[in-house]
Each structure stands twice: as C-alpha cells, then as structure tokens.
Design a protein around this motif. Structure first.
Motif, PDB file in Angstrom:
ATOM      1  N   SER A  22       0.847  -1.198   0.000  1.00 23.93           N
ATOM      2  CA  SER A  22       0.000   0.000   0.000  1.00 23.93           C
ATOM      3  C   SER A  22       0.881   1.247   0.000  1.00 23.93           C
ATOM      4  CB  SER A  22      -0.905  -0.017   1.231  1.00 23.93           C
ATOM      5  OG  SER A  22      -0.110  -0.014   2.416  1.00 23.93           O
ATOM      6  N   PRO A  23       0.354   2.366  -0.528  1.00 22.04           N
ATOM      7  CA  PRO A  23       1.169   3.592  -0.585  1.00 22.04           C
ATOM      8  C   PRO A  23       1.616   4.079   0.783  1.00 22.04           C
ATOM      9  CG  PRO A  23      -0.751   3.769  -2.001  1.00 22.04           C
ATOM     10  CD  PRO A  23      -0.943   2.520  -1.189  1.00 22.04           C
ATOM     11  N   ASP A  24       0.869   3.793   1.826  1.00 24.50           N
ATOM     12  CA  ASP A  24       1.234   4.267   3.162  1.00 24.50           C
ATOM     13  C   ASP A  24       1.926   3.190   3.973  1.00 24.50           C
ATOM     14  OD1 ASP A  24      -0.904   2.658   3.313  1.00 24.50           O
ATOM     15  OD2 ASP A  24      -2.026   3.876   4.769  1.00 24.50           O
ATOM     16  N   HIS A  25       2.493   2.203   3.300  1.00 25.25           N
ATOM     17  CA  HIS A  25       3.145   1.107   4.014  1.00 25.25           C
ATOM     18  C   HIS A  25       4.412   1.622   4.706  1.00 25.25           C
ATOM     19  CE1 HIS A  25       4.642  -2.866   4.964  1.00 25.25           C
ATOM     20  NE2 HIS A  25       5.816  -2.506   4.434  1.00 25.25           N
ATOM     21  N   VAL A  26       4.597   1.290   5.960  1.00 27.98           N
ATOM     22  CA  VAL A  26       5.777   1.659   6.746  1.00 27.98           C
ATOM     23  C   VAL A  26       6.263   0.405   7.449  1.00 27.98           C
ATOM     24  CG1 VAL A  26       6.703   3.061   8.618  1.00 27.98           C
ATOM     25  CG2 VAL A  26       4.980   4.030   7.063  1.00 27.98           C
TER      26      VAL A  26
END
Length: 201
Positions: A22-26
């Motif tokens: 996902s684009p907000d993966h951390v």
C-alpha cells in the motif's frame, strides 16, 4: 507427488498476500535484524601530501641502509635521484663501510633486490625516503682493514736550491765522465762549472 503438494501450498500462500504494498506502508524498524557497523580497515601507510616540484626538477629521496647483524651498519644517503640503481647504492655502501661490493646483498622487506633495479621501481609515488636492509656475506671478516698512510719521501730540491747541493755536482761529474770517457777531464770541467757558478753569485 510431494513436489506437487508443496507447489500448491506455496502458491496458495502467495495468493493470500497482497500483490502490491500500500502507498502508506511503513516497515517497523524494531523488526529489522541487528547488524554490526562496518568499519573500513586502516591504510598500511598514511596518506601524504602530494609533492609539488618546479618544472624540470626531479624528485630525490633519502636512502637508509641498515644492518643489525655483524658488522652493524647504519648508512644514510641523502638526495638520491629516482634513477639511482641498486648497484650504485651497493657501491656507496661498499665505499663507506670498506666492504667489497660482491659481498653485499641489498634487501627490501627481507627479499633481495636485483642490482639492475632503480629506486623508481621499488618506491611509492609519494614516498620521500626508503630503508633497505643489508646482508654481508662472511660477516665482519669481509670488512677490509683501514689503509695505513705510507710516509712520503721528502721532496727533492729544485731550481737554484738543487744547484747548491753536493748531489747535483756529483751527478754532473758522473754525466761528464760518461760522455767524455775521461774521469780527470770530467772532474776538471765540473770544478770549472762550479767555480763559474759561485763567482756569478
């Protein structure tokens, strides 16, 4: 069959996971494996500043030649050009240490250096000095004894001082006797010459 079962299980596991992050993966940094810091190894020689030479000037180095064995030697040759051969170094050591050149072996890092090599072949681009070891074949027995100065004979008188000696008139009498084949006539002429010379003074 075991391979097919494993493949099906593997594909099923992959299908259950998302195809893309996902684009907000951390990623959680606490889950990273611990790693040792990487330290660069020390350089064998410290870096030196480049040598700036005037146009046409050739770099020269200091050569130290040491021997801890018998006979002990510690010779320093300054301002040696890079084209100086190992044979020239050996000749300089031979002259200063009174050791025949064929009894000397020049070593660098405990390895013999051929006489045909020059300093440029064995020194770094920025080095200003080099230290060689020397091995003397035969040890202290190869050292030549110091030359004893021979006493010099006194200089024979010359010019007018030579005429005043008895040896001059004796030689003149012998010369006249040899030429005239007459001893009495030779002595007579010699006395005449001597009398004329004394009268002229």
């Amino acid at each position: 069959m075991a391979e097919a079962a494993f493949a099906k299980t593997f594909l099923t596991t992959i299908d259950s996971r998302p195809l893309k992050l996902s684009p907000d993966h951390v990623e959680d940094a606490r889950k990273f494996p611990a790693r040792q810091p990487y330290i660069l190894p020390r350089m064998p020689k410290p870096m030196s500043k480049p040598i700036n030479l005037a146009p046409g000037q050739e770099r020269s180095i200091t050569v130290a030649v040491k021997s801890l064995r018998n006979p002990p030697l510690d010779i320093k040759l300054t301002s040696q050009p890079l084209n100086t051969s190992i044979l020239d170094i050996k000749s300089s050591v031979s002259t200063q240490a009174r050791i025949p050149a064929d009894k000397i072996k020049i070593l660098l890092n405990k390895r013999p250096v051929p006489d045909s090599k020059v300093l440029k072949d064995v020194i770094g681009d920025t080095d200003s000095s080099i230290e060689f070891s020397v091995m003397v074949l035969g040890g202290a027995a190869s050292v030549l004894p110091e030359e004893v100065a021979q006493p010099t004979a006194p200089a024979e008188p010359a010019g007018a001082a030579a005429v005043e000696t008895d040896a001059f008139w004796s030689d003149l009498t012998g010369f006249l006797s040899q030429r005239l084949k007459d001893q009495q006539e030779a002595e007579s002429l010699s006395k005449l010459f001597k009398g004329s010379w004394e009268a002229s003074r």
